[in-house]
Design an enzyme around this catalytic site. Structure first.
Site, PDB file in Angstrom:
ATOM      1  N   HIS A 113      -2.366   4.456 -10.672  1.00 26.64           N
ATOM      2  CA  HIS A 113      -1.685   3.229 -10.256  1.00 26.64           C
ATOM      3  C   HIS A 113      -2.520   2.046 -10.723  1.00 26.64           C
ATOM      4  O   HIS A 113      -3.680   1.912 -10.343  1.00 26.64           O
ATOM      5  CB  HIS A 113      -1.492   3.185  -8.741  1.00 26.64           C
ATOM      6  CG  HIS A 113      -0.779   1.949  -8.276  1.00 26.64           C
ATOM      7  ND1 HIS A 113       0.589   1.903  -8.071  1.00 26.64           N
ATOM      8  CD2 HIS A 113      -1.237   0.698  -7.988  1.00 26.64           C
ATOM      9  CE1 HIS A 113       0.939   0.693  -7.676  1.00 26.64           C
ATOM     10  NE2 HIS A 113      -0.152  -0.055  -7.622  1.00 26.64           N
ATOM     11  N   CYS A 114      -1.925   1.187 -11.540  1.00 25.13           N
ATOM     12  CA  CYS A 114      -2.662   0.064 -12.119  1.00 25.13           C
ATOM     13  C   CYS A 114      -2.209  -1.240 -11.473  1.00 25.13           C
ATOM     14  O   CYS A 114      -1.085  -1.694 -11.723  1.00 25.13           O
ATOM     15  CB  CYS A 114      -2.442   0.001 -13.632  1.00 25.13           C
ATOM     16  SG  CYS A 114      -3.366  -1.321 -14.442  1.00 25.13           S
ATOM     17  N   PRO A 115      -3.042  -1.848 -10.630  1.00 21.96           N
ATOM     18  CA  PRO A 115      -2.643  -3.125 -10.029  1.00 21.96           C
ATOM     19  C   PRO A 115      -2.528  -4.252 -11.048  1.00 21.96           C
ATOM     20  O   PRO A 115      -1.810  -5.232 -10.816  1.00 21.96           O
ATOM     21  CB  PRO A 115      -3.758  -3.393  -9.011  1.00 21.96           C
ATOM     22  CG  PRO A 115      -4.945  -2.626  -9.524  1.00 21.96           C
ATOM     23  CD  PRO A 115      -4.380  -1.422 -10.194  1.00 21.96           C
ATOM     24  N   GLY A 161       0.886  -4.066 -12.065  1.00 18.62           N
ATOM     25  CA  GLY A 161       1.793  -4.071 -10.929  1.00 18.62           C
ATOM     26  C   GLY A 161       2.732  -2.895 -10.885  1.00 18.62           C
ATOM     27  O   GLY A 161       3.871  -3.030 -10.412  1.00 18.62           O
TER      28      GLY A 161
END
Length: 396
Positions: A198-200, A203
């Site tokens: 999951h890459c913030p 997003g």
């Protein structure tokens, strides 16, 4: 644009089936028409939707907006203050190349952020209950017992892929045995096919359907950052030769800001690009590499069954293969006779609640068989053995 979140999903409403004939005094014009709802409006995961479900993102998007601001501000300052001077003193090709890199970076970023990463649909209550009954019966046969008490299903199953034993883990939230390389994202509350991470910064989750765009984004961003940093330094050096170093900094303060941002960003971006280049060349995911799933430390016979044994073939498989269609059909209309996945409680659904749901569905089925036919769709929660055969054949 109207965002939509993951609200609770309703089971089949058998109360809508009329059990008595309508009175002749009733006027058909008085019946209210129920507006058809799309699936993204009742999606159980923690996601935001825009443009009537066409855009799908994670709920936490603050860091994504920071990414946009950094790229837009740094590139805008470069084109506004550095490119006019460099185009005259060196070559007009500099703003052209910079513009191409900028638009490629923005295109791949938005494609990564706004797309379905490969979310797996959750099992409906009927599918989950049927799966649990199958597992319970198999356990009773294997143990030679048929106890009347309810026991939760085992957490894993095993399939053979290219001679390597791969475990399929059961997801207590989605009520499915996850296919190989899939994992459940705790932030988005979805099982994602070929889950990478999951890459913030984008997003969104990075999975099977948007990994290539994520890789092209970080790779092109590396080139853009190095490009801007190199020509900003060139701009400052050329000005300092004419007016002195301090006067050059005073004449172009935007170049100083660009150089600082690029200097502190380039190391992490280039390093991340190199790491994912290694992963693509060996056909691994970040999740598998962190867990050491195919590390030699686990045994001499432990190897990556998804690798083709060739760097070029692995790269082509990750970057050039066809993109699989979305499995969640987020813009499709909800059919009144289709059972919907049950919403989780606090992100985790316990098996006690599952048993009560299955009993409720079993009772409803006796009165409304015409309205809800379980087993119509062969989803990932209903035909679990087929996952192993499919992935073994395709060696994904």
């Amino acid at each position: 644009m109207t965002p939509g979140g993951g609200g609770p999903m309703k089971d089949c409403e058998y109360s809508q089936i009329s059990t008595h004939s309508s009175s002749p005094m009733e006027s058909p014009h008085k019946k209210k028409k129920i507006a058809a709802r799309r699936k993204w409006e009742v999606f159980p995961g923690r996601n935001k939707f825009f443009c009537n479900g066409r855009i799908m993102m994670a709920r936490q998007t603050g860091v994504f907006y920071l990414t946009l601001v950094l790229i837009l501000v740094t590139s805008g300052l470069f084109f506004a203050f550095d490119c006019p001077y460099l185009a005259v003193k060196i070559t007009p090709a500099i703003p052209v190349v910079g513009g191409i890199l900028f638009f490629f970076v923005m295109g791949t970023l938005l494609r990564t952020s706004f797309s379905d990463p490969g979310v797996l649909p959750r099992a409906t209550p009927d599918e989950a209950a049927d799966l649990e009954r199958q597992i319970g019966n198999a356990e009773d046969i294997a143990n030679g017992t048929s106890s009347g008490g309810y026991r939760p299903p085992p957490r894993t199953r095993e399939v053979i892929i290219n001679g390597q034993t791969v475990k399929l883990k059961y997801c207590f939230t989605c009520k499915i045995f996850r296919p190989p390389r899939a994992s459940h994202c705790s932030l988005c509350d979805n099982c994602v096919e070929r889950f990478d991470h999951h890459c913030p910064w984008v997003g969104n989750c990075v999975g099977k359907r948007n990994y290539r765009f994520f890789y092209m984004f970080i790779l092109s961003l590396s080139f853009l950052t190095v490009f801007i940093f190199a020509f900003v330094i060139t701009h400052v050096i050329l000005r300092s030769q004419q007016t002195g170093f301090l006067n050059a900094l005073k004449d172009s303060p935007a170049s100083v800001l660009e150089a600082v941002v690029c200097f502190f960003s380039v190391w992490s971006i280039v390093g991340l690009s190199g790491f994912h280049t290694y992963l693509i060349s060996s056909n691994q995911t970040t999740n598998e590499d962190i867990k050491g799933s195919w590390s030699n430390k686990r045994g001499k016979e432990n190897y990556n069954p998804y690798s083709y044994g060739n760097i070029i073939t692995n790269c082509c498989a990750a970057l050039c293969g066809p993109i699989s269609p979305s499995l969640i059909d987020r813009r499709g209309f909800i059919q009144p006779d289709t059972p919907q996945p049950a919403a989780p409680t606090n992100g985790i659904t316990m098996y006690g609640a599952t048993q009560s749901q299955s009993n409720m569905v079993r009772g409803q089925r006796q009165h409304g068989e015409a309205a809800c036919h379980h087993g119509q769709s062969l989803g990932p929660g209903f035909s679990q053995e087929s996952w192993g055969r499919i992935y073994a054949a395709q060696a994904l």
